[in-house]
Design an enzyme around this catalytic site. Structure first.
Site, PDB file in Angstrom:
ATOM      1  N   GLU A 158      13.301 -18.058 -25.097  1.00  0.00           N
ATOM      2  CA  GLU A 158      13.357 -16.201 -24.844  1.00  0.00           C
ATOM      3  C   GLU A 158      13.926 -16.353 -27.136  1.00  0.00           C
ATOM      4  O   GLU A 158      14.778 -16.066 -26.972  1.00  0.00           O
ATOM      5  CB  GLU A 158      14.862 -15.916 -24.463  1.00  0.00           C
TER       6      GLU A 158
HETATM    7  C1  ACM Z   1      15.627 -18.367 -18.729  1.00  0.00           C
HETATM    8  O1  ACM Z   1      16.095 -17.573 -18.213  1.00  0.00           O
HETATM    9  N1  ACM Z   1      15.993 -17.771 -19.699  1.00  0.00           N
HETATM   10  C2  ACM Z   1      15.695 -19.411 -18.928  1.00  0.00           C
END
Ligand code: ACM
Length: 344
Positions: A158
Site C-alpha cells: 500500500e
Molecule cells: C495489508 O493487509 N496491507 C498487507
C-alpha cells in the site's frame, strides 16, 4: 502475524499469545512492528523512533515499544516453543511514525504530526534522499542482530504515496541491504513488481494478479488471502470487532480452502507456508486479539500441516468443538460461533 503497531501489545501479552499459537503447531510469528501509528522496536542508533514515534496508537490509545532486551526475551520465549519470530519494518509507506520522529527523513525536512487515525497510503519515505538509505542500513543492521531467524520483512504494501518507478527503485535498493544483513527478504505481494533476489518471499494477500506474477517469476510465496485467512475480518455482520473490507470470514470459510489451488499454476514447492494475519486497528486488548484468533486459527494451522484430502468441514467441527473447554480452562476469550457444536 500480529500487528503491534496500530495497537501495542506488551511482553506478557505476547508470551501468552505465543503459548496459544504453539498449541496448534504454529511455528512462525510475524510481528508487524512499525506503521503510521507507531514504531515499536528500539533502534539504538535512531532513538527517537521509539522515544517519539512509539508514544501513540490508534484513537489516542496508549503506545509503547519493545526495548532490544525485551525483544530478545520475546524471541527466546518463542524459540523455546519452536516459533521463529519474523520482524517487519513496513517500508516505504506506512512510515508516518518514523517521519514524525526525524524531520531530516522527510523530503521537505518537516516532520509531520504523529498519527492516530486509520487511513492507509498517505506516508512515504523520501526515496531520493541518501539519508533514507543510511537510516535503513542502520535499522536493518540492528534488526538483523536481534533476529536469529532467517527472514527480515520489509513490508512494501500500500505505498500509494510513492510513485511506482520510485517504489521499484526503492525496493531494488533495499534488497541488497537485506542481503548484506545476512537475511532473506520477505515482503507483501506488491514487491513482486520489482526485480528481487532469488531467495525472496512474497505474501499474497489480496490481488491474485500479483500472485500470478510470482508464479511467472518463480518467486516463493506465503499464501494468506484476506478473504480466507485475515483474522481481522469480522466473522459475520454482527461481529463487534474487526473490519470487513475483504468481506466477512466465517469459521467455515477460514477452514475450507487450499493454498495450492488458490493461485493458477502455483506449485506446492513454491509455497513457503500459510499465514493468518491479524491487524489491530479495532483490537485494544489481548482479549480482543483472542476473540478474532479463536476459533479460526486452528483451521489455518490444519491447512498448513495436513493434506487437503484429509480435511472435511463436517468432521472438523466436532474436533474444533472439543477445543472449547480447553480455551475456557485457559481463560481464552474465543468466539463461540453458533454453528459449532461446542461442548460445555
Ligand atoms: C495489508 O493487509 N496491507 C498487507
Amino acid at each position: 502475524m500480529l500487528d503491534v503497531a496500530r495497537h501495542f501489545f506488551g511482553v506478557a501479552d505476547l508470551k501468552k499469545y505465543i503459548d496459544l499459537l504453539a498449541a496448534y503447531k504454529i511455528n512462525v510469528l510475524h510481528l508487524h512492528l512499525t506503521d503510521d501509528q507507531g514504531w515499536r522496536i528500539e533502534i539504538k542508533s535512531w532513538p527517537n523512533l521509539t522515544a517519539h514515534g512509539g508514544q501513540t496508537a490508534i484513537n489516542g490509545d496508549p503506545g509503547g515499544f519493545y526495548t532490544q532486551e525485551q525483544y530478545a526475551e520475546i524471541v527466546a520465549y518463542a524459540q523455546s516453543r519452536y516459533i521463529t519470530i519474523v520482524p517487519e519494518i513496513d517500508l516505504p509507506g506506512h512510515t508516518n511514525a518514523a517521519l514524525a520522529s526525524y524531520p531530516e527523513l522527510n523530503c521537505d525536512g518537516q516532520a509531520p504530526e504523529l498519527y492516530t487515525g486509520s487511513e492507509v497510503g498517505f506516508s512515504s519515505l523520501c526515496i531520493h534522499k541518501e539519508l533514507t538509505y543510511q537510516f535503513l542500513e542502520d535499522v536493518l543492521r540492528e534488526l538483523a542482530a536481534m533476529t536469529p531467524g532467517p527472514y527480515l520483512h520489509i513490508g512494501g504494501d500500500e505505498a500509494h504515496s510513492t510513485p511506482k518507478d520510485d517504489y521499484i527503485n526503492f525496493i531494488e535498493r533495499l534488497a541488497p541491504l537485506v542481503a548484506e544483513s545476512g537475511k532473506r527478504m520477505m515482503g507483501w505481494e506488491e514487491i513482486v513488481q520489482c526485480h528481487l533476489p532469488a531467495n525472496s518471499v512474497m505474501q499474497y494477500w489480496t490481488d491474485v494478479r500479483h500472485a500470478e506474477m510470482a508464479v511467472e517469476k518463480s518467486v516463493q510465496m506465503i499464501v494468506c488471502p484476506a478473504k480466507r485467512a485475515y483474522l481481522d475480518m469480522k466473522y459475520d455482520d454482527a461481529t463487534p470487532l474487526g473490519l470487513s473490507w475483504a468481506g466477512t470470514v466465517s469459521v467455515e470459510q477460514a477452514y475450507t480452502w487450499d493454498p495450492v489451488t488458490e493461485v493458477r499454476g502455483l506449485a506446492e514447492s513454491a509455497i513457503v507456508g500459510v499465514e493468518a494475519p491479524l491487524w489491530s486497528e479495532t483490537l485494544r486488548t489481548l482479549a480482543d486479539v483472542e476473540f478474532m484468533t479463536f476459533p479460526r486459527l486452528p483451521g489455518i494451522a490444519e491447512i498448513g500441516w495436513s493434506a487437503a484430502e484429509g480435511r472435511g468441514w463436517e468432521e472438523y467441527q466436532g474436533r474444533l468443538a472439543a477445543q472449547g473447554p480447553r480455551w475456557e480452562a485457559r481463560g481464552v476469550n474465543f468466539y463461540r460461533a453458533p454453528e459449532i457444536p461446542w461442548e460445555s
